[in-house]
Design a protein around this motif. Sequence first.
Motif, short mmCIF file in Angstrom:
data_model
loop_
_atom_site.label_atom_id
_atom_site.label_comp_id
_atom_site.label_asym_id
_atom_site.label_seq_id
_atom_site.Cartn_x
_atom_site.Cartn_y
_atom_site.Cartn_z
N SER A 1 0.83 -1.20 0.00
CA SER A 1 0.00 0.00 0.00
C SER A 1 0.87 1.26 0.00
CB SER A 1 -0.91 0.00 1.22
OG SER A 1 -0.15 0.19 2.40
N HIS A 2 0.21 2.40 -0.06
CA HIS A 2 0.94 3.67 -0.04
C HIS A 2 1.77 3.83 1.23
CE1 HIS A 2 1.78 7.88 -0.77
NE2 HIS A 2 1.26 8.19 0.41
N SER A 3 1.25 3.28 2.35
CA SER A 3 1.97 3.37 3.62
C SER A 3 2.99 2.24 3.78
CB SER A 3 0.99 3.34 4.79
OG SER A 3 0.32 2.10 4.82
#
Length: 78
Positions: free
Chosen positions: A19-21
């Motif tokens: 994911s983006h994180s």
Amino acid sequence: MANYCQLMGRRPGFGNHVSHSQRKTARRWNPNLQQRRYYLPSEGRVVALTLSTKAIKTIDRIGIDAAVSQMRQQGEKI
């Protein structure tokens, strides 16, 4: 339906969805498998095969008899 291509041997690929994180979650990439029936003129019968889309294009190019002989050399039962 078995999850592999009988001609090319393609199986699912495994990895992580990131994911983006940068959290990582397990996932898999399934091959695009299709059920196809082909008539074998040399044996006078119809065979049902589970093939990837790339394998279908290969059969269109080399012919069903050559593809079946290649599968039998790999030990695939038809």
